[in-house]
Write a protein that holds these residues in place. Structure first.
Motif, PDB file in Angstrom:
ATOM      1  N   LEU A 215      40.684  43.230  34.243  1.00 25.90           N
ATOM      2  CA  LEU A 215      40.875  41.987  33.889  1.00 25.90           C
ATOM      3  C   LEU A 215      42.579  41.856  34.494  1.00 25.90           C
ATOM      4  N   PHE A 216      43.168  42.719  34.108  1.00 26.02           N
ATOM      5  CA  PHE A 216      44.841  42.671  34.850  1.00 26.02           C
ATOM      6  C   PHE A 216      44.811  43.029  36.112  1.00 26.02           C
ATOM      7  N   ARG A 217      44.008  44.151  36.729  1.00 24.49           N
ATOM      8  CA  ARG A 217      44.128  44.689  37.976  1.00 24.49           C
ATOM      9  C   ARG A 217      43.240  43.985  38.964  1.00 24.49           C
ATOM     10  N   ILE A 218      42.142  43.544  38.519  1.00 26.19           N
ATOM     11  CA  ILE A 218      41.238  42.801  39.572  1.00 26.19           C
ATOM     12  C   ILE A 218      41.075  41.496  39.337  1.00 26.19           C
ATOM     13  N   GLU A 219      40.332  40.991  37.990  1.00 23.69           N
ATOM     14  CA  GLU A 219      40.079  39.856  37.935  1.00 23.69           C
ATOM     15  C   GLU A 219      40.879  38.706  38.053  1.00 23.69           C
ATOM     16  N   LEU A 220      41.924  38.924  37.042  1.00 23.64           N
ATOM     17  CA  LEU A 220      43.054  37.703  36.825  1.00 23.64           C
ATOM     18  C   LEU A 220      43.753  37.488  38.343  1.00 23.64           C
ATOM     19  N   PRO A 221      43.962  38.635  39.040  1.00 28.76           N
ATOM     20  CA  PRO A 221      44.614  38.509  40.594  1.00 28.76           C
ATOM     21  C   PRO A 221      43.960  37.497  41.486  1.00 28.76           C
ATOM     22  N   LEU A 222      42.387  37.883  41.277  1.00 31.68           N
ATOM     23  CA  LEU A 222      41.417  37.205  42.231  1.00 31.68           C
ATOM     24  C   LEU A 222      41.192  35.591  41.896  1.00 31.68           C
ATOM     25  N   ALA A 223      41.402  35.566  40.246  1.00 31.81           N
ATOM     26  CA  ALA A 223      41.012  34.251  39.827  1.00 31.81           C
ATOM     27  C   ALA A 223      42.684  33.410  39.873  1.00 31.81           C
ATOM     28  N   LEU A 224      43.635  33.918  40.459  1.00 29.65           N
ATOM     29  CA  LEU A 224      44.788  33.375  40.090  1.00 29.65           C
ATOM     30  C   LEU A 224      44.934  31.846  41.104  1.00 29.65           C
ATOM     31  N   PRO A 225      44.035  31.682  42.220  1.00 30.32           N
ATOM     32  CA  PRO A 225      44.279  30.449  42.936  1.00 30.32           C
ATOM     33  C   PRO A 225      43.493  29.367  41.871  1.00 30.32           C
ATOM     34  N   GLY A 226      42.334  29.482  41.106  1.00 29.23           N
ATOM     35  CA  GLY A 226      41.736  28.530  40.283  1.00 29.23           C
ATOM     36  C   GLY A 226      42.806  28.333  39.195  1.00 29.23           C
ATOM     37  N   ILE A 227      43.456  29.518  38.600  1.00 33.88           N
ATOM     38  CA  ILE A 227      44.467  29.246  37.357  1.00 33.88           C
ATOM     39  C   ILE A 227      45.597  28.294  37.728  1.00 33.88           C
ATOM     40  N   LEU A 228      46.100  28.570  39.115  1.00 31.39           N
ATOM     41  CA  LEU A 228      47.137  27.792  39.509  1.00 31.39           C
ATOM     42  C   LEU A 228      46.840  26.387  39.817  1.00 31.39           C
ATOM     43  N   THR A 229      45.692  26.288  40.067  1.00 34.34           N
ATOM     44  CA  THR A 229      44.894  24.746  40.331  1.00 34.34           C
ATOM     45  C   THR A 229      45.150  24.063  38.962  1.00 34.34           C
ATOM     46  N   GLY A 230      44.573  24.760  38.027  1.00 27.74           N
ATOM     47  CA  GLY A 230      44.468  24.084  36.522  1.00 27.74           C
ATOM     48  C   GLY A 230      45.872  23.749  36.186  1.00 27.74           C
ATOM     49  N   VAL A 231      46.889  24.670  36.385  1.00 27.75           N
ATOM     50  CA  VAL A 231      48.178  24.505  35.985  1.00 27.75           C
ATOM     51  C   VAL A 231      48.908  23.429  36.685  1.00 27.75           C
TER      52      VAL A 231
END
Length: 228
Positions: free
Chosen positions: A139-155
């Motif tokens: 989650l912290f090393r792979i998935e969240l960094p790769l999901a960061l563009p989507g997270i930032l879009t939501g923010v």
């Protein structure tokens, strides 16, 4: 925040008046600071709640539909009704405003974060498992960094909508720039006051969105290389 306004209405009650801005610069800046601070805190609170919900929906597929549905239901509640419901319990002030606007921001952040997590390629997750990563490590090393563009879009989307929604906080005395807009209606429909608050809301939303876009570019350098 109480507003102490002074002005001399120009002939014709124009939509903009430099005289009004000069005479009330301290009040306008105070409203802008409060609006910015309320927006920043509300989005931060929403993100701290929404990201764990998105992760739970990502890990446990049976929870995805209920979580998205719950945040969707909260989003459909009229803001004035939600203020009226929470004010007797939370009081009149910033806490009520933060609670209401944070609840509305949940849906946007949860949906975009969940979409970002779901877009992590299965082969990447399998490779991480083969390298010995556990669930939290992936989650912290792979998935969240790769999901960061989507997270930032939501923010970013949540921030822009929150700037607009904070104005409704005027009903409990903490509306930031909404105080200016509402006072303009009370003040014989003083157009310059209404327009000043409205324009500053739009500019604040644009500035915060640009700041978050710049932060996103700094945090996702691999996307810059891909686009070039």
């Amino acid at each position: 925040m109480s507003l102490h306004l002074s002005y001399r209405a120009a002939p014709g009650n124009p939509w903009f008046s430099w005289q009004y801005v000069r005479d009330n610069s301290d009040t306008i800046l105070a409203a802008l600071r409060e609006h910015t601070w309320l927006t920043a805190r509300a989005v931060l609170i929403a993100a701290l709640v929404a990201l764990p919900l998105a992760v739970a929906a990502y890990w446990f597929r049976s929870l995805a539909a209920p979580i998205v549905a719950l945040t969707g239901v909260l989003y459909t509640i009229p803001s004035l009704a939600l203020f009226a419901f929470l004010a007797p319990y939370l009081g009149i002030g910033a806490i009520t405003v933060l609670t209401v606007v944070a609840l509305y921001a949940l849906l946007v952040i949860v949906r975009n974060a969940l979409a970002g997590l779901n877009q992590v390629p299965p082969e990447v997750r399998e490779a991480a498992e083969g390298m010995g990563y556990g669930r939290w490590g992936r989650l912290f090393r792979i998935e969240l960094p790769l999901a960061l563009p989507g997270i930032l879009t939501g923010v970013r989307l949540a921030t822009v909508s929150t700037v607009a929604l904070v104005t409704v906080g005027v009903v409990v005395g903490r509306g930031g720039l909404g105080q200016l807009i509402f006072a303009g209606f009370q003040n014989n429909f003083y157009k310059a006051q209404i327009m000043t608050g409205t324009v500053l809301c739009v500019l604040l939303a644009l500035v915060l969105d640009l700041i978050l876009a710049a932060v996103g570019r700094l945090l996702t350098p691999w996307l810059r290389g891909r686009s070039s």
